[in-house]
Design a protein around this motif. Structure first.
Motif, PDB file in Angstrom:
ATOM      1  N   SER A 110       4.156   8.746  -7.984  1.00 39.83           N
ATOM      2  CA  SER A 110       3.302   7.770  -7.940  1.00 39.83           C
ATOM      3  C   SER A 110       3.597   6.297  -8.507  1.00 39.83           C
ATOM      4  CB  SER A 110       1.929   7.875  -8.778  1.00 39.83           C
ATOM      5  OG  SER A 110       1.249   9.420  -8.249  1.00 39.83           O
ATOM      6  N   GLN A 253      -4.218   6.838  -9.402  1.00 42.07           N
ATOM      7  CA  GLN A 253      -4.870   8.079  -9.034  1.00 42.07           C
ATOM      8  C   GLN A 253      -5.972   7.900  -7.773  1.00 42.07           C
ATOM      9  OE1 GLN A 253      -6.158   9.901 -12.641  1.00 42.07           O
ATOM     10  NE2 GLN A 253      -4.202  11.130 -12.997  1.00 42.07           N
ATOM     11  N   ASP A 255      -6.812   6.940  -4.222  1.00 38.62           N
ATOM     12  CA  ASP A 255      -6.255   6.959  -2.995  1.00 38.62           C
ATOM     13  C   ASP A 255      -6.676   6.103  -2.112  1.00 38.62           C
ATOM     14  OD1 ASP A 255      -4.496   8.020  -1.269  1.00 38.62           O
ATOM     15  OD2 ASP A 255      -5.884   9.778  -0.481  1.00 38.62           O
ATOM     16  N   ASN A 286       1.152   5.631  -5.113  1.00 35.22           N
ATOM     17  CA  ASN A 286       0.433   6.780  -4.454  1.00 35.22           C
ATOM     18  C   ASN A 286      -0.224   6.420  -3.392  1.00 35.22           C
ATOM     19  OD1 ASN A 286      -1.311   5.551  -6.316  1.00 35.22           O
ATOM     20  ND2 ASN A 286      -2.434   7.259  -6.234  1.00 35.22           N
ATOM     21  N   ASN A 287      -0.734   5.201  -3.306  1.00 35.21           N
ATOM     22  CA  ASN A 287      -1.693   4.622  -2.374  1.00 35.21           C
ATOM     23  C   ASN A 287      -0.959   4.521  -1.159  1.00 35.21           C
ATOM     24  OD1 ASN A 287      -3.391   4.518  -4.555  1.00 35.21           O
ATOM     25  ND2 ASN A 287      -2.790   2.546  -4.995  1.00 35.21           N
ATOM     26  N   LYS A 291       0.203   8.873   5.587  1.00 39.12           N
ATOM     27  CA  LYS A 291      -1.015   9.781   6.155  1.00 39.12           C
ATOM     28  C   LYS A 291      -0.439  10.358   7.280  1.00 39.12           C
ATOM     29  CE  LYS A 291      -3.549   8.401   2.653  1.00 39.12           C
ATOM     30  NZ  LYS A 291      -4.360   7.832   2.117  1.00 39.12           N
TER      31      LYS A 291
END
Ligand SMILES: Cc1ncc(COP(=O)(O)O)c(C=O)c1O
Length: 291
Positions: A110, A253, A255, A286-287, A291
């Motif tokens: 992350s 953390q 998203d 992390n973002n 996807k």
């Protein structure tokens, strides 16, 4: 123009008008925040000087013996080689490991590898260079470190908007930040979070961190690009029952691709290494995962 900058320029009019005319527009706007200078001058005549930014005891400046010891054990080949602009790779890795150890909820995947900076002040300037345009809004608590104004407003022409972190009874509150974020209407928000806070020393509890982070998430969900700059200059100087991981960890953390967590930390206060001027700039990743 800030009156302090004006005052300095007025002095140059008399002393060195040639130099004044050589200064750039930015050069003419620069000043030393008065709080820092005048408080240090005032503090010299007091018994306890809490303005020097250094830990001292009755023997003088405090430092870690282990750090002092390093100087006796390094060879010239370890001291003198050119360091790359992003910092010595081993140091970057060691600092990353330190971050992960102290922040058990932080995942290695992350975060970026930390970039070495010339302490936190340089890290803040780099962040401002990279992310701040004219008229962008910087959200700061009313209790904040004087140099933010110089870095973000004077140098980059950002608007500084402040919110209270203490209520009328002197208790810490997240209400003002939450309502500022809930009512924020612009495309981009730059939030500087500094805990333990200079000048008050306050560090939020786990619940307060949750409240702050949820408000950041709500703002990002509405489409605002949220750059969260965590100034961890005093990381580790915790007291009582507080959230002892960096708030950066809690933000990584979330998203959301609209949130960019940035952490600035370093040796200055954490290791009582006042003169070394070593800091780190780390991005939360992390973002951005596919996807
Ligand atoms: C909140 C805060 N951020 C950053 C700094 C600057 O740190 P450095 O000396 O590592 O550049 C200070 C120094 O007092 C500070 O109080």
């Amino acid at each position: 123009m800030n009156p302090l900058a004006q005052h300095l320029n007025d002095q140059l009019v008399d002393d060195s008008p040639e130099i004044l005319s050589m200064l750039s527009r930015l050069g003419q706007s620069m000043f030393y925040p008065k709080g820092i200078l005048s408080q240090s001058a005032e503090a010299k005549s007091t018994k306890y000087n809490a303005t020097i930014g250094m830990a001292t005891n009755d023997k003088g400046k405090m430092y870690a013996d282990t750090l002092f010891d390093v100087y006796n054990h390094l060879s010239p080949d370890e001291i003198f080689p050119y360091a790359p602009p992003q910092g010595i790779e081993t140091l970057r890795d060691l600092w990353q490991q330190k971050m992960l150890k102290e922040n058990p909820s932080l995942k290695a995947s992350s975060i970026s590898r930390p970039i070495v900076t010339n302490a936190l002040t340089h890290g803040l300037s780099l962040v401002a260079d990279l992310f701040v345009n004219d008229e962008d809004t910087i959200l700061l608590p009313t209790h904040n470190w004087g140099n933010y104004k110089l870095i973000f407003n004077t140098r980059h022409n950002a608007n500084i908007e402040t919110y209270a972190i203490f209520d009328q009874d002197g208790h810490y509150t997240t209400n003002s930040l939450v309502s500022t974020l809930d009512n924020f209407k612009q495309y981009k928000a730059i939030i500087i979070l500094n805990y333990p806070n200079n000048p008050t020393g306050y560090t939020p509890t786990q619940e307060e961190v949750h409240t702050i982070v949820s408000a950041i998430e709500r703002l990002a969900e509405k489409g605002t690009k949220v750059i969260t700059v965590v100034d961890d200059a005093y990381y580790g100087l915790f007291y009582e029952d507080v959230y002892t991981q960096s708030i950066f960890t809690a933000i990584t953390q979330l998203d959301s691709k609209n949130i960019l967590p940035i952490r600035l930390d370093g040796a200055t206060k954490e290791f009582f290494a006042w003169g070394l001027r070593v800091g780190f700039l780390t991005f939360g990743l992390n973002n951005q995962k596919a996807k």
